[in-house]
Design a protein around this motif. Structure first.
Motif, mmCIF file in Angstrom:
data_model
loop_
_atom_site.group_PDB
_atom_site.id
_atom_site.type_symbol
_atom_site.label_atom_id
_atom_site.label_comp_id
_atom_site.label_asym_id
_atom_site.label_seq_id
_atom_site.Cartn_x
_atom_site.Cartn_y
_atom_site.Cartn_z
ATOM 1 N N PRO A 80 32.001 -112.416 42.411
ATOM 2 C CA PRO A 80 31.092 -113.507 42.775
ATOM 3 C C PRO A 80 31.136 -114.673 41.782
ATOM 4 O O PRO A 80 30.993 -114.471 40.584
ATOM 5 C CB PRO A 80 29.708 -112.856 42.748
ATOM 6 C CG PRO A 80 29.922 -111.412 42.564
ATOM 7 C CD PRO A 80 31.307 -111.175 42.087
ATOM 8 N N VAL A 81 31.360 -115.861 42.281
ATOM 9 C CA VAL A 81 31.343 -117.071 41.468
ATOM 10 C C VAL A 81 30.059 -117.819 41.820
ATOM 11 O O VAL A 81 29.823 -118.140 42.985
ATOM 12 C CB VAL A 81 32.550 -117.971 41.788
ATOM 13 C CG1 VAL A 81 32.543 -119.202 40.887
ATOM 14 C CG2 VAL A 81 33.848 -117.208 41.632
ATOM 15 N N ASP A 118 35.092 -114.400 44.984
ATOM 16 C CA ASP A 118 36.503 -114.661 44.720
ATOM 17 C C ASP A 118 37.261 -113.334 44.698
ATOM 18 O O ASP A 118 36.759 -112.334 44.192
ATOM 19 C CB ASP A 118 36.619 -115.365 43.357
ATOM 20 C CG ASP A 118 38.053 -115.713 42.995
ATOM 21 O OD1 ASP A 118 38.515 -116.770 43.441
ATOM 22 O OD2 ASP A 118 38.706 -114.921 42.286
ATOM 23 N N GLU A 175 29.647 -115.480 51.096
ATOM 24 C CA GLU A 175 29.292 -116.792 50.566
ATOM 25 C C GLU A 175 27.809 -117.010 50.820
ATOM 26 O O GLU A 175 27.260 -116.496 51.792
ATOM 27 C CB GLU A 175 30.084 -117.899 51.278
ATOM 28 C CG GLU A 175 31.580 -117.847 51.037
ATOM 29 C CD GLU A 175 32.344 -118.824 51.937
ATOM 30 O OE1 GLU A 175 31.853 -119.933 52.188
ATOM 31 O OE2 GLU A 175 33.433 -118.443 52.396
ATOM 32 N N ILE A 176 27.202 -117.781 49.947
ATOM 33 C CA ILE A 176 25.803 -118.157 50.184
ATOM 34 C C ILE A 176 25.569 -119.563 49.650
ATOM 35 O O ILE A 176 26.115 -119.931 48.612
ATOM 36 C CB ILE A 176 24.836 -117.115 49.550
ATOM 37 C CG1 ILE A 176 23.375 -117.454 49.848
ATOM 38 C CG2 ILE A 176 25.030 -117.003 48.053
ATOM 39 C CD1 ILE A 176 22.421 -116.313 49.542
ATOM 40 N N MET A 236 27.020 -119.136 45.971
ATOM 41 C CA MET A 236 27.952 -118.105 45.522
ATOM 42 C C MET A 236 29.115 -118.032 46.481
ATOM 43 O O MET A 236 28.956 -118.153 47.686
ATOM 44 C CB MET A 236 27.258 -116.752 45.460
ATOM 45 C CG MET A 236 28.113 -115.593 44.969
ATOM 46 S SD MET A 236 29.245 -114.823 46.158
ATOM 47 C CE MET A 236 28.107 -114.024 47.269
ATOM 48 N N LYS A 237 30.303 -117.835 45.898
ATOM 49 C CA LYS A 237 31.492 -117.554 46.694
ATOM 50 C C LYS A 237 32.141 -116.326 46.065
ATOM 51 O O LYS A 237 32.305 -116.253 44.843
ATOM 52 C CB LYS A 237 32.445 -118.742 46.614
ATOM 53 C CG LYS A 237 33.846 -118.439 47.094
ATOM 54 C CD LYS A 237 34.787 -119.558 46.703
ATOM 55 C CE LYS A 237 36.164 -119.008 46.411
ATOM 56 N NZ LYS A 237 37.166 -120.028 46.226
#
Lengths: 209, 459
Positions: free
Chosen positions: A106-107, A101, A181-182, A98-99
């Protein structure tokens, strides 16, 4: 909550692993986990452990473990805060990540994982929250999907567990605004399990949902 | 949601910064309101309500009495179009508020897109509009056109033809050229609006408005950036009209330094694509495709399943179309026994017709053979749409073939039919006939396939 507890809370399966500060502790850990194992360094300064050969996979016996341990200690001494001995899992390497944005929140990413992830760029994306249907489509969208299905006599990945992992990352992203981020990279997936053998969580200030 | 009706349907308009100088924006806007357009076309229509030029240094402009300030006007003013220097806009906007103007278009540039001082000015006008409850479009925009209200409140060259596409554009200059192009290609617009810096209303509110606009059948978007991404997604998902987008600014200008693999992998356009996809917005790659997709969505029914048929009088063109289908992920239906037997029994087929999809009905096909083929193929359940290809042979009759398509459209109203009339000069009449009857017709198969694909995303 420690990261491992946090991830388990969301239903993400983590590997059987033990920390080791000394060579003897590493040997004991491997013995209790059972060979083959993986040896990894713990480091606050090194971002990508593979790049500096700080991960050794598929260690089959005590001799190989000593050799790997001594090699890393010698080369990376100043950056090493400790070691982790992990059970070695067989399967395909995938990434779920996940990032956050700034415009869309979350994307969620799904793709072929492991060390070539940024070279292959075989990844699909959705904006969280993702539905089960989205998660299924994400899997099928990547070029390597037939590989995950067990093409040419390969290991068949458990699709339901991958969907579960994607949904878990979507949920934790919606509920924990401090996570920027993950990466669950790789998740090693086979017919029976999907284990997030390496995890990176980057926390920060962006408070958008 | 703020009702944008006053913005699109005002009864009276003040042009602040109206000018006698023919080369100025303020002059162009006034001409557009009074005549419909600066460049003469049959689509131009003068605005039917009252127009008030405002300029402290002129008495009369284009035969209209000029006021020094909007405050001086006695009548009620619904909307103001502002084209004065950026520095003057805040005070002009305050006067509009005093005059109880409810909708304002700020054409002027020199705001956030330009400098730090401009950023400050933009914040000022945003705050004024918010406080006074004024609908604010712009700044740094072209303005808007509502073809159904004879309203050209913009400095666009002319009014586009009346039609069913609602076009929302971040860029003004692009919208200008689109109008010229639409006049040439005969694309019709219900509304055309450029929102520029989006200090007040932006793409999301405009999508919500067009979704409920009875003249708009399809929404076309041009956007470089969508700051309220999540709200946009919600609006797009809810939209009652199909939405087509062209997203510009796709090249990555050096990735931001993300620490994770995911961060590095998720480029900005990847994120937009995911968002569009999840909110059922059809993505196109260029301006041509944007309007072709919007038009086909406005004209034709949804493609209910991904399996279509191709009927052609030229084998080669059938193969090209089939290739294009494969490339774009469109599936060809397998013609079943019932369909083949209907074709055989029609008595119209050439002995060497292909008996498979693409259905090649052979070069000497007359309109009655096309008619038999279209009817037989379209009755098959899993043929959800049809591409009809005509190559020009000595006996081909483009206008009659066009009529055959229209008859089939009437008989099978739920199945889209798209025509490919390959050629130019001698197929033109057939094409015009189809276009005027809302059947998309192209000169190349690939365009027809893309159009069919767009119909899969129609709602």
């Amino acid at each position: 909550m420690a990261d491992s507890e946090f991830l388990k809370h969301y239903g993400i399966q983590l590997p059987i692993a033990k920390e080791a500060k000394t060579k003897q502790e590493a040997l004991d850990a491997a013995k209790s986990i059972g060979y083959p194992v993986v040896l990894k360094i713990v480091s606050k300064t090194i971002l990508h452990k593979s790049d500096v050969k700080g991960v050794k996979l598929d260690i089959k016996n005590e001799y190989q473990l000593r050799e790997a341990y001594e090699g890393m200690e010698k080369r990376l001494k100043k950056d090493i805060d400790g070691f982790i001995v992990q059970k070695m899992y067989e399967g395909h390497y995938v990434l779920v990540g996940m990032k956050r944005d700034s415009q869309f929140g979350p994307v969620i990413a799904f793709g072929l994982g492991g060390i070539f992830v940024e070279i292959m760029k075989d990844v699909s994306f959705r904006i969280a929250p993702v539905t089960e249907k989205d998660a299924n489509e994400m899997m099928k969208e990547i070029k390597a999907y037939p590989v995950l299905e067990g093409a040419r006599g390969g290991i068949k990945a458990n699709a339901a567990l991958l969907v579960k992992a994607i949904l878990a990352v979507s949920k934790l992203s919606m509920e924990n605004l401090d996570i920027k981020e993950i990466d669950l990279n790789p998740i090693v997936v086979n017919e029976k399990e999907a284990v997030a053998v390496d995890v990176r969580i980057i926390r920060g200030k962006d408070e958008r949902p | 949601m703020k009702d944008l009706n006053l913005l699109f349907n005002p009864k009276s308009i003040a042009v602040i910064g109206a000018s006698r100088d023919e080369k100025s924006v303020g002059h162009g806007i006034l001409v557009n309101l009074l005549k419909g357009g600066m460049f003469a076309t049959r689509h131009n229509e003068p605005f039917k309500g009252n127009v008030y030029p405002i300029n402290p240094n002129a008495d009369v402009i284009l035969g209209l009495k000029c006021h020094k300030s909007i405050i001086e006007i006695k009548d009620k003013i619904d909307m103001a179009v502002i084209a004065v220097k950026a520095q003057l806009v805040p005070s002009v906007l305050k006067e509009c508020a005093r005059k109880q103007v409810k909708a304002v278009i700020v054409i002027s540039s020199g705001f956030a897109e330009f400098s730090d001082e401009g950023k400050q000015l933009q914040k000022e006008i945003t705050d004024i509009a918010k406080k006074e409850g004024i609908i604010l479009l712009g700044p740094n925009c072209l303005g808007l056109v509502n073809t159904y209200a004879s309203l050209n409140a913009s400095f666009a060259p002319a009014m586009p033809p009346k039609g069913e596409i609602g076009f929302i554009s971040q860029s003004g200059a692009l919208a200008d050229s689109i109008i010229d192009w639409a006049l040439w290609k005969n694309y019709g617009f219900s509304k055309l609006v450029s929102y520029g810096n989006a200090a007040g209303i932006g793409i999301t509110q405009l999508v919500e408005h067009m979704s409920n606009d009875k003249e708009t059948k399809a929404i076309a978007l041009y956007a470089e950036s969508i700051p309220d991404g999540r709200k946009f997604m919600a609006a797009a998902k809810k939209s009652k009209k199909p939405i087509v987008v062209l997203k510009a600014g796709r090249a990555e200008k050096g990735m931001n330094a993300a620490k994770s693999h995911t961060g590095n992998l998720a480029g900005s356009y990847d994120v937009y694509k995911a968002a569009f996809r999840q909110s059922n917005v059809h993505i196109t790659d260029n301006v041509d495709e944007l309007f072709e997709a919007a038009q086909v969505m406005a004209y034709q029914p949804r493609l209910k399943g991904n399996s279509i048929a191709i009927v052609t009088n030229g084998g080669g063109c059938g193969v090209i179309t089939a290739d294009s289908c494969a490339e774009h992920g469109m599936n060809l239906a397998v013609l079943d026994e019932k369909t083949l037997s209907a074709l055989d029994k029609s008595g119209k087929m050439h002995p060497a017709y292909s008996r498979s999809n693409p259905l090649d009905i052979v070069g000497d096909a007359l309109p009655d053979r096309y008619d038999a083929a279209l009817n037989a193929v379209l009755q098959q359940k899993d043929v959800h749409g049809l591409i009809m290809i005509q190559t020009l042979q000595t006996m081909t009759d483009p206008v009659e073939n066009a009529r055959v398509i229209l008859n089939a459209r009437k008989k099978f109203p739920d199945k889209p039919i798209i025509a490919v009339f390959m050629g130019g000069k001698f197929t033109r009449m057939g094409k015009l006939f189809l276009e005027s009857n809302k059947v998309p017709v192209y000169a190349y198969p690939a365009k027809a396939v893309l159009a069919m694909k767009a119909l899969l995303h129609k709602r």
